[in-house]
Design a protein around this motif. Structure first.
Motif, short mmCIF file in Angstrom:
data_model
loop_
_atom_site.label_atom_id
_atom_site.label_comp_id
_atom_site.label_asym_id
_atom_site.label_seq_id
_atom_site.Cartn_x
_atom_site.Cartn_y
_atom_site.Cartn_z
N LEU A 42 -8.06 4.35 -3.27
CA LEU A 42 -6.26 4.18 -3.27
C LEU A 42 -5.72 3.78 -4.15
N GLY A 43 -5.20 4.52 -5.17
CA GLY A 43 -4.42 4.49 -6.24
C GLY A 43 -5.19 5.29 -7.17
N HIS A 44 -6.06 5.58 -7.27
CA HIS A 44 -7.27 6.55 -8.57
C HIS A 44 -6.00 7.35 -8.64
N VAL A 78 0.21 2.39 -11.76
CA VAL A 78 -1.03 1.73 -11.23
C VAL A 78 -0.98 0.39 -10.44
N SER A 79 -0.81 -0.34 -11.64
CA SER A 79 -0.49 -1.51 -11.65
C SER A 79 0.11 -2.45 -10.24
N ALA A 81 2.06 -0.56 -8.09
CA ALA A 81 1.45 0.44 -6.73
C ALA A 81 0.10 -0.48 -5.97
N THR A 82 -0.24 -0.92 -6.77
CA THR A 82 -1.62 -1.26 -5.77
C THR A 82 -1.81 -3.19 -5.67
N THR A 84 -3.08 -4.34 -8.54
CA THR A 84 -3.78 -5.22 -9.10
C THR A 84 -4.09 -4.85 -10.72
N LEU A 87 -9.14 -2.24 -13.67
CA LEU A 87 -9.25 -1.44 -13.50
C LEU A 87 -10.09 -0.50 -14.24
N PRO A 110 -7.94 1.75 -10.06
CA PRO A 110 -7.72 0.40 -9.50
C PRO A 110 -9.03 0.21 -9.22
N ARG A 112 -11.24 -3.81 -6.96
CA ARG A 112 -11.43 -4.98 -6.59
C ARG A 112 -12.68 -5.86 -5.88
N ASP A 115 -15.28 -3.55 -3.94
CA ASP A 115 -14.69 -2.04 -3.27
C ASP A 115 -15.34 -1.10 -3.34
#
Length: 149
Positions: A42-44, A78-79, A81-82, A84, A87, A110, A112, A115
């Motif tokens: 998610l966020g890609h 992205v950072s 929204a997620t 993190t 990335l 992003p 983690r 993942d």
């Protein structure tokens, strides 16, 4: 709008020209950013130039700068929204490098721990110092005004 034969069958040109749907997150004069249909996580987010460019070799300096500036904007979004700051920014050229859609694109992914994305670098790369010296010299010689040291 005239559609060239080159970009007629290109799915990313269809998105850039708004002939195909996409979950757009950013559109500038030069670049479109959108979520892929099947994101790795998610966020890609993908970024593409609005004009057709097969790969990095088709991009002039001005468009390269616009793509870089938009990538920085997308990275920040992205950072945020997620949650993190970890990335990958991935841009592949050619089939051997993993390019599957032949319209230049940049992935902002992003990350983690744990993942579903694989590690990108082989743990067992073991090049001799001599081989590294040779390739370093060849690379240096590609830059005007640099000396081989």
């Amino acid at each position: 709008m005239t559609i060239s034969a080159q970009d007629q069958g290109c799915p990313f040109c269809a998105i850039a020209q708004q002939r195909a749907p996409a979950r757009e997150v950013l559109r500038t004069e030069d670049v479109v950013a959108f979520l892929p249909d099947v994101p790795a996580v998610l966020g890609h987010t993908l970024l593409i130039p609005r004009q057709h460019a097969r790969d990095i070799w088709d991009v002039d300096v001005r468009l390269g700068q616009a793509l870089t500036n938009a990538t920085r904007q997308v990275v920040a979004a992205v950072s945020a929204a997620t949650g993190t700051r970890e990335l990958n920014i991935i841009q592949s050229n050619g089939a051997a490098a993993g390019q599957s859609v032949f319209h230049l694109h940049v992935h902002v992914v992003p990350r983690r721990h744990g993942d579903r994305m694989p590690h990108l670098w082989p743990p067992d790369a073991n090049w001799s110092p001599g081989a590294l010296d040779v390739i370093a010299g060849e690379l240096r010689s590609a830059f005007p005004g640099t000396e081989d040291s």
